[in-house]
Design an enzyme around this catalytic site. Structure first.
Site, PDB file in Angstrom:
ATOM      1  CB  CYS A 198      -0.956  -0.020   1.186  1.00  0.00           C
ATOM      2  SG  CYS A 198      -2.028  -1.475   1.163  1.00  0.00           S
TER       3      CYS A 198
ATOM      4  CG  HIS B 299      -1.517   4.603   5.289  1.00  0.00           C
ATOM      5  ND1 HIS B 299      -1.460   4.461   3.925  1.00  0.00           N
ATOM      6  CD2 HIS B 299      -1.737   3.361   5.798  1.00  0.00           C
ATOM      7  CE1 HIS B 299      -1.635   3.183   3.608  1.00  0.00           C
ATOM      8  NE2 HIS B 299      -1.812   2.498   4.723  1.00  0.00           N
TER       9      HIS B 299
ATOM     10  CG  HIS C 219      -6.359   0.830   1.722  1.00  0.00           C
ATOM     11  ND1 HIS C 219      -5.524   1.062   0.657  1.00  0.00           N
ATOM     12  CD2 HIS C 219      -5.549   0.573   2.782  1.00  0.00           C
ATOM     13  CE1 HIS C 219      -4.267   0.948   1.055  1.00  0.00           C
ATOM     14  NE2 HIS C 219      -4.261   0.664   2.337  1.00  0.00           N
TER      15      HIS C 219
END
Length: 449
Positions: A188, A321, A360
């Site tokens: 990620c 994040h 996400h």
């Protein structure tokens, strides 16, 4: 250690495909409103999963037909990245009427750098399942090979291979990008990492321009994996909230056009932001869990500041994040406090978390947030974090101000974009306004372990 930029690297184009909208302006208008783009997933059956929701791009219709590229059927992630790359080239004034590279640059000096988690792998899940069911119906024993006489030609019985390199190869072939080509699978953190590597290539003179970002698509396998981790939220993403319960998976692509500032200005390109520096350090701790003290995240943020020539008080906003999982948000907050808290700043630092709006997006997550950072600098607006009703006092301390409910207008000069991933991968990028005074320049852009 390398510090500073040999050549100042700027962003001159942005392309976005997301659950908030297609195209940079549609995406940005929705983000500014705090519109939540997550909803029920329709691409596959989520009956066995903890949640039925995600950041799916509904009714995806490419702005340009996939067939026009001449590379056969495309997976969603391939279609996303082709569309976003073409948008970025056009936004920066480097695309002809067919989307191919045009302008003053030698095409061997323009390249591509993209990040993924699973990339185009989900596109083979259905064919693999169909091949498996076909073998079962034919009574063929499972295994890599069968001694039974084939009932179909070999090419019709063999499921498609997984070719992740197509993610970076297809845009290069479609748009005539013959320069450096990189596919970064650093979980990620990959979208941010791809931007950082591309900026290094331009800064060091290995390329004159780079298309950089990330892409990923929703995957049944990823849904099942995160269900096994007990990491999915049943409804929405609540970053840094006391009642945060997990993340929602998403999909999409974002691509930035990067150039050397002197070249961009010489051709009259719109200069949106500067890639001022980045830091990329590993936790070297665990394959899925972050370091409990956020060591890699802390080192990456400090390195990004150092290579940008900035102090903690120079950063006007952090794009966190912010996955909405209990552990990850706590660790990121701990790292933020280490870098920006404890008297390092004179005023609380605004923080926002884009994943509350679109889920996400995996390898595209850092790139989508990078696009938002560039547009935030352009317009002086921080988009809000959605779904937060009870900010966790044990997460973000009084040194920080979580922007929520509505956008916040600020005279932004410098923003930091955080992206952290499995395997201890961390990458933080600092973007600044074009009129921000550059730091003293050295031989490179970023700093890595």
């Amino acid at each position: 250690m390398r510090q500073g930029l040999a050549r100042r690297v700027v962003v001159t184009g942005v392309g976005v495909v997301s659950a908030l909208g297609v195209g940079a302006e549609e995406f940005w208008a929705a983000a500014r409103r705090g519109h939540v783009g997550t909803g029920d997933v329709t691409l596959f059956d989520t009956g066995d999963c903890l949640t039925h929701r995600g950041g799916e791009i509904r009714d995806w219709t490419p702005p340009w037909p996939d067939e026009a590229y001449g590379h056969g059927p495309l997976t969603r992630s391939e279609s996303f990245v082709l569309a976003a790359t073409r948008m970025a080239l056009a936004d920066g004034g480097l695309a002809d009427g067919h989307g191919r590279l045009t302008g003053p640059y030698d095409d061997t000096r323009v390249g591509a750098s993209f990040g993924i988690v699973v990339g185009n792998r989900p596109g083979i899940e259905a064919p693999l399942r169909a091949a498996h069911l076909s073998e079962q119906d034919a009574g063929t024993p499972p295994g890599p090979a069968s001694h039974a006489a084939p009932s179909q030609p070999w090419h019709r019985r063999t499921p498609p291979a997984h070719n992740p390199f197509r993610i970076s190869a297809l845009p290069a072939a479609a748009f005539g990008l013959y320069g450096p080509n990189l596919l970064l699978p650093t979980a990620c953190a990959a979208g941010n990492g791809a931007v950082a590597h591309a900026a290094d290539a331009v800064a060091a003179g290995r390329a004159d321009a780079m298309l950089a970002g990330g892409t990923d698509e929703l995957s049944e396998a990823m849904f099942l994996m995160f269900t096994s981790f007990r990491a999915l939220s049943p409804d929405v993403v609540r970053p840094f909230d006391t009642h945060r319960a997990g993340l929602l998976l998403g999909e999409g692509s974002a691509v930035l056009l990067l150039e050397a500032e002197d070249s961009a200005r010489a051709r009259g390109a719109p200069v949106l932001a500067v890639v001022a520096g980045h830091g990329n350090y590993s936790d070297a701790h665990h394959m899925t869990a972050p370091h409990p003290e956020g060591q890699g995240a802390t080192r990456s943020m400090r390195a990004a500041l150092r290579t940008a020539g900035l102090a903690p008080d120079d950063i006007d906003c952090v794009s966190a994040h912010g996955t909405g999982t209990p552990a990850n948000d706590a660790v990121e907050a701990r790292a933020l406090a280490e870098v920006f808290g404890g008297g390092h700043r004179h005023t609380p630092l605004p923080v926002t978390a884009l994943k509350s709006l679109l889920g996400h997006a995996q390898g595209a997550a850092g790139a989508l947030a990078a696009a938002a950072c560039v547009l935030a600098l352009r317009d002086g607006v921080v988009p809000p974090t959605a779904n937060v009703e009870a900010p966790d006092p044990d997460c973000l301390t009084d040194d920080f101000a979580l922007v929520r409910d509505r956008p916040r207008r600020l005279p932004l000069r410098a923003v930091m974009n955080n992206a952290f991933g499995f395997g201890g991968n961390n990458c933080c990028v600092v973007f600044t306004r074009p009129d921000t005074e550059p730091a003293r320049r050295g031989p490179g852009t970023g700093e890595r372990a």
